[in-house]
Structures are given as C-alpha cells and as structure tokens.
Design a protein around this motif. Sequence first.
Motif, PDB file in Angstrom:
ATOM      1  N   GLY A  84       0.795  -1.230   0.000  1.00 37.39           N
ATOM      2  CA  GLY A  84       0.000   0.000   0.000  1.00 37.39           C
ATOM      3  C   GLY A  84       0.825   1.276   0.000  1.00 37.39           C
ATOM      4  O   GLY A  84       0.307   2.348   0.332  1.00 37.39           O
ATOM      5  N   ARG A  93      -1.197   8.282  -4.678  1.00 43.66           N
ATOM      6  CA  ARG A  93      -1.917   7.166  -4.045  1.00 43.66           C
ATOM      7  C   ARG A  93      -1.286   5.817  -4.333  1.00 43.66           C
ATOM      8  O   ARG A  93      -0.487   5.668  -5.258  1.00 43.66           O
ATOM      9  CB  ARG A  93      -3.385   7.183  -4.465  1.00 43.66           C
ATOM     10  CG  ARG A  93      -3.619   7.124  -5.945  1.00 43.66           C
ATOM     11  CD  ARG A  93      -5.064   7.537  -6.209  1.00 43.66           C
ATOM     12  NE  ARG A  93      -5.409   7.425  -7.609  1.00 43.66           N
ATOM     13  CZ  ARG A  93      -6.330   8.169  -8.207  1.00 43.66           C
ATOM     14  NH1 ARG A  93      -6.996   9.081  -7.544  1.00 43.66           N
ATOM     15  NH2 ARG A  93      -6.612   7.995  -9.473  1.00 43.66           N
ATOM     16  N   PRO A  94      -1.696   4.819  -3.544  1.00 45.37           N
ATOM     17  CA  PRO A  94      -1.214   3.451  -3.787  1.00 45.37           C
ATOM     18  C   PRO A  94      -1.899   2.863  -5.028  1.00 45.37           C
ATOM     19  O   PRO A  94      -2.835   3.469  -5.572  1.00 45.37           O
ATOM     20  CB  PRO A  94      -1.663   2.675  -2.549  1.00 45.37           C
ATOM     21  CG  PRO A  94      -2.337   3.625  -1.650  1.00 45.37           C
ATOM     22  CD  PRO A  94      -2.603   4.892  -2.380  1.00 45.37           C
ATOM     23  N   LEU A  96      -3.543  -0.637  -5.403  1.00 46.02           N
ATOM     24  CA  LEU A  96      -3.744  -1.818  -4.567  1.00 46.02           C
ATOM     25  C   LEU A  96      -4.733  -2.837  -5.137  1.00 46.02           C
ATOM     26  O   LEU A  96      -5.522  -3.408  -4.382  1.00 46.02           O
ATOM     27  CB  LEU A  96      -4.199  -1.370  -3.180  1.00 46.02           C
ATOM     28  CG  LEU A  96      -3.056  -1.255  -2.174  1.00 46.02           C
ATOM     29  CD1 LEU A  96      -3.567  -0.785  -0.829  1.00 46.02           C
ATOM     30  CD2 LEU A  96      -2.312  -2.586  -2.023  1.00 46.02           C
ATOM     31  N   ARG A 109      -3.456  -2.108   5.598  1.00 46.16           N
ATOM     32  CA  ARG A 109      -3.991  -0.794   5.938  1.00 46.16           C
ATOM     33  C   ARG A 109      -3.589   0.215   4.887  1.00 46.16           C
ATOM     34  O   ARG A 109      -2.480   0.171   4.369  1.00 46.16           O
ATOM     35  CB  ARG A 109      -3.452  -0.327   7.293  1.00 46.16           C
ATOM     36  CG  ARG A 109      -4.045  -1.113   8.419  1.00 46.16           C
ATOM     37  CD  ARG A 109      -3.419  -0.811   9.760  1.00 46.16           C
ATOM     38  NE  ARG A 109      -4.101  -1.591  10.770  1.00 46.16           N
ATOM     39  CZ  ARG A 109      -5.196  -1.185  11.421  1.00 46.16           C
ATOM     40  NH1 ARG A 109      -5.685   0.025  11.215  1.00 46.16           N
ATOM     41  NH2 ARG A 109      -5.788  -1.972  12.295  1.00 46.16           N
ATOM     42  N   VAL A 110      -4.517   1.119   4.550  1.00 55.19           N
ATOM     43  CA  VAL A 110      -4.181   2.259   3.699  1.00 55.19           C
ATOM     44  C   VAL A 110      -4.447   3.497   4.530  1.00 55.19           C
ATOM     45  O   VAL A 110      -5.561   3.664   5.056  1.00 55.19           O
ATOM     46  CB  VAL A 110      -5.055   2.274   2.416  1.00 55.19           C
ATOM     47  CG1 VAL A 110      -4.805   3.552   1.627  1.00 55.19           C
ATOM     48  CG2 VAL A 110      -4.749   1.066   1.541  1.00 55.19           C
ATOM     49  N   ASP A 111      -3.452   4.363   4.660  1.00 54.47           N
ATOM     50  CA  ASP A 111      -3.568   5.545   5.529  1.00 54.47           C
ATOM     51  C   ASP A 111      -4.039   5.151   6.923  1.00 54.47           C
ATOM     52  O   ASP A 111      -4.902   5.819   7.512  1.00 54.47           O
ATOM     53  CB  ASP A 111      -4.547   6.573   4.931  1.00 54.47           C
ATOM     54  CG  ASP A 111      -3.955   7.240   3.718  1.00 54.47           C
ATOM     55  OD1 ASP A 111      -2.717   7.275   3.597  1.00 54.47           O
ATOM     56  OD2 ASP A 111      -4.750   7.724   2.885  1.00 54.47           O
ATOM     57  N   VAL A 115      -8.279  -2.276   5.069  1.00 52.85           N
ATOM     58  CA  VAL A 115      -9.049  -2.292   3.820  1.00 52.85           C
ATOM     59  C   VAL A 115      -9.716  -3.635   3.507  1.00 52.85           C
ATOM     60  O   VAL A 115     -10.669  -3.677   2.741  1.00 52.85           O
ATOM     61  CB  VAL A 115      -8.175  -1.899   2.599  1.00 52.85           C
ATOM     62  CG1 VAL A 115      -7.700  -0.490   2.676  1.00 52.85           C
ATOM     63  CG2 VAL A 115      -7.026  -2.850   2.389  1.00 52.85           C
ATOM     64  N   TRP A 270      -7.753   3.882  -5.045  1.00 53.26           N
ATOM     65  CA  TRP A 270      -6.485   3.156  -5.157  1.00 53.26           C
ATOM     66  C   TRP A 270      -6.579   1.921  -6.065  1.00 53.26           C
ATOM     67  O   TRP A 270      -5.648   1.122  -6.148  1.00 53.26           O
ATOM     68  CB  TRP A 270      -5.890   2.795  -3.791  1.00 53.26           C
ATOM     69  CG  TRP A 270      -6.848   2.313  -2.735  1.00 53.26           C
ATOM     70  CD1 TRP A 270      -7.337   3.031  -1.688  1.00 53.26           C
ATOM     71  CD2 TRP A 270      -7.415   0.984  -2.599  1.00 53.26           C
ATOM     72  NE1 TRP A 270      -8.162   2.248  -0.913  1.00 53.26           N
ATOM     73  CE2 TRP A 270      -8.220   1.000  -1.449  1.00 53.26           C
ATOM     74  CE3 TRP A 270      -7.293  -0.198  -3.325  1.00 53.26           C
ATOM     75  CZ2 TRP A 270      -8.924  -0.133  -1.010  1.00 53.26           C
ATOM     76  CZ3 TRP A 270      -8.000  -1.324  -2.908  1.00 53.26           C
ATOM     77  CH2 TRP A 270      -8.802  -1.274  -1.762  1.00 53.26           C
TER      78      TRP A 270
END
Length: 554
Positions: A84, A93-94, A96, A109-111, A115, A270
């Motif tokens: 990520g 952004r990632p 994903l 986890r994203v930020d 997820v 993402w």
Amino acid sequence: MSTATSRSDLPEWKRLEEIARRLTVEPLGRIAADPERARRMLFRAGPLCLDFSKQRLDAEALKSLLLLAEKAGLPGKIRDMLSGGVVNPTEGRPALHTALRLPLGAELRVDGAPVVDEVHESLSRVASVVERIHSRQWRGFSGRAIQDVVNIGVGGSDLGPFMASQALGEFAPSEAEGLRIHFVSSIDGTQLADLLHTLRPETTLFIISSKSFTTIDTMANANTALQWMLNAAPDADMVIPLHFIGVSTRPDRMTAWGIPDCNQIRFWDWVGGRFSLWSAIGLPIALKIGMTHFRSMLAGAHFVDNHFRQQPLESNLPVLLGLVGVWNATFLDIRAHAVLPYDGRLKYFPSYLAQLEMESNGKSVDTGGQPIDYHTCPVLWGEVGSNAQHAFYQLLHQGTQMVSSDFIAPVRRYGLTHHDGEAHKGLQQQHQLALANCLAQTRVLMLGNSTADIRPDTPGFKRYRGNQPSTTILLDELNPHTFGMLIALYEHKVFVMSVLWDINPFDQWGVELGKKIAMDMVEALQGRPAADTDASTQQLLAEISRITGDGVGP
Ligand SMILES: O=P(O)(O)OC[C@H]1O[C@](O)(CO)[C@@H](O)[C@@H]1O
C-alpha cells in the motif's frame, strides 16, 4: 534541476547494451540450440509454465537483467506496491488491485485504515446482486424478472469484464441460464442502438460502470439508455432503482445521476481503472460465471501475488516476463509485441492487454519528471493465433519489422470419457491442431529458413528470416483460477517493466488533453470554434458543415 541518475547511465544498463550488441548478430537458432540452456529457460508456478528458450537471451544477459532489477530496487518496490505504498506519485496514491484478492482475515492498511473488510463488504454486495438476479428475484417495472444485463463502461470499466466474460463463458452456472450479459462502450451510440432493438425495457438492467462517473462515453450511453427506459415507463423515481446499478468510486456523482444508495456499489481510488476487474467492476463477470467461479479467479490472482512477493527474482515468473519485455523493447529495440492466444476463448485478451500495457507504460518521462532517452512500451496488439496466421503472420515471417510475441496455450481441453461421441473427439482433435500450430509458428519464427527445404536456388519470396523471439506460456487448462493467474502475471509484468524503466505505470495523463480538446470540438461543431483553431481542423469543420448543410462550423 534534478541530479538523479538516468537508468541509462547505470553501469548495469551499459553492460546490457554491450551484451545486446553481441547477441543481435548471432542467429537465434544458434543461441537456442543448447538443450541445457532450454532447460534453464523454462519456469513453472503451479499450473503456469513460461518458456523463454526462444528468446534472444543467454545466461549472461539474464544475469545482467537481474542485476539491473536489483539496482533499480525491484524487490523493495514490489513490497511497497503490495503493502500500500504510494507507488502512483503523480496522483499521490497506492495501486492496490492486489488488495482486492486478499482473503478475509488478511491484514492491510491504507492511511492507517484496514481495507480487507471493506473489500469483502463490497464483494458481498456484488454477491447479493448476483444472487437476486440469478434467483429471478430482481424484477423490472412490470414485475417480470431481469433477463438482460447491459454493462455500460469504457476502457478498464469495459475491457476486463468483457474479456473475462468471453473467456469463461463455459463456466456459467445453471442459475445463470437464460441470463444474457451485454457490453456497450462506444461513444457514437452504434453498439447501444443495435442492442436496444433486441431488448425489452421491462426485463433489462443497466450497470453504469465508471470509476470516475464522469467519462463522457459512458455517461452519454447511460443517458440514452435512461431515455429508452423512460419511453417505456416514464416515472424515473420508480424506474431507476429497478433498472440501473452504479459501480464507481464516486457515490456523490452516482447520486446526482439518480442512482439510489441501495443500487450503488463502490470501490476505491487506489484501484486503477485498468486493474479494476477484480473489484465491483467485475460484477458482469460474477453474473456470467457465478460467485464461486469469480472467487476462484480472485484466488488464482492471489496465488500469483504471493508468488510475486515471495519468489526470488531469478525464478519469479512476472519478474522474468517483465525483464524479457524490457530486454526486447529497450535493448534489442523491438518496438512491436504481439499476443497470440491459441484458444478462441482468449480472443479479447490481447485488447485487454493493449490497455493494461500501453496505458500503463506508454510513457516518456521518468519518475523524477525528466525525459528519458530509451524506448519504453512497444506497440502491443494480438488476435487468436490461428486466425492471425491467416491475417498478419505474413508480416511476422517476412516483413521488415522485428516483432516479439507471447504465444499462450491451455494444454488440456475437452477431456474424453467413454460416454463422449464423435463430435467430442473431433473437438479434442481440433484442440490438438491448435497446439500443433502454436508450436509450429514459434519454431518457424525462431529458425526461419532452417525449418524449410531451402536450397541455394530458392527464390527470396520463399525464404523466412526467422530470428523473431517469442515466449510460450502454457496453462495446464483454462479455468477461472488459471485465468486469474494469467491476468495477474501480466499485471505484475507491467509493474516490473515500469520499475526498470523508472516510470509511473499507474497514471494516464496522456489521455487527458484529448478529452478537453474534444469538448472544444463539440463547441466548434455547434458553430462556436475557438479563435485559435488550427487551419487543418478549420478546413475539416467547414467540410462537415458543407456535408450537413446546416451552416455550422467556421
Ligand atoms: O472508469 P472510468 O472513470 O469511466 O474510466 C474509463 C477509462 O478511461 C480512462 O481513464 C482513460 O480515459 C482509463 O484509464 C479508464 O479505464
């Protein structure tokens, strides 16, 4: 002014240029003659086998490519993407798509926000729509069950679901019997107009598929579809919830268009458009093949994600496919790449890859924003191999253009049991014929004249130059799981190539200007051309105006 080193300044890069000069003058047949080398150039992962032995590549070239990959930081970049990291810096952004195939219970986890639960929640919404439609519970305004589903989308919101639905049609479960899935993408309305003639509004459901929910092609088709529906049942408040589903990252725009919350399936920014078939954008696939098979496709892709994460570079299939791609395009200067499946079910796979590879890697500035001085993505196209033999293989065998190719073939098909009749045996023989042609073509491309009875007096037009490199990709058989593997293999190949080229594969700024200028041209066609319209375009506008006779244009 950036002080970063260009990839092409690296000693590893220079070394590869030297090796390429040496290998270019050697006949490919001679390089490939060594059986020990052939053995070392064949790689397997589960039901997937990649044979690079017909590539213009020796042990030294491969080793040097691996050194360049290390130098470019590939192992860390793979970890970054899968965990990520912001691997799409121009959009911050990632990327994903791999999170979409993580099993429930996995951690990501994203930020700071988990997820995986959200992904599975969205998948459950897809499953619930599939269940309602397959069980004939989803009914239109007249009370009759839905029989036709039309996916309206374009690019990644069309090509992936369309290609996969075609490839896996034979896996449709009995519940999906009688349900027809259609795809509409083109802006001019031809596809939609042709289709609407064959449909009944009361039993038709539209999926408006658009990551951004602003793409003019999709919105124009969606508006026309809505008008068609309203001609049959004018109450929009009643009709939209029964006949329109939205799939997008933008709930606000779906709501503004009129799609109620309960008919919205969301995904996340993402997920890149061309990587989105694993998300709710894959709803038409799930409708076609059922949730069990759709989940099996996700599992196949996840298998390759794990392989990509864990396998050392030298036996990592997507890494090797990517390195060979860079070797051909950049170091051997081969600017065209053909994808040639020897199976009619994969007919649309090349078109899907055309977007995946060219929209991702058709770039000419590096991640530092500097122009690059080497070739990146080749032009990619393809067709079912056996059909292409009767169309464009002439150019592959005798044209002036170097072309690298991927030959793709499932090995097993039409397994025979003692109940099967002659027709079935005939199909099995046809499958064997396809395999034979696949093998024959890769040999002729590699060896040219030496596979034919060429004498000194044989005229030039009967000679084959050979020396065209190819990779052969074998699948044990084509099913949702191996198909998921195949797509993920190419997704990661694209990423590997981008890392070696030092470009961002996850943006597509190159398509933006055309969209803006198209709006200017709409104005011009309506009689309001901008003052700075170029002479060539002014002339065409005048010609259009003359033909339509309505006095519009300059
Ligand atoms: O899903 P959307 O937002 O309608 O976009 C469709 C396609 O348009 C593009 O943005 C290019 O214009 C592709 O990247 C994308 O797959």
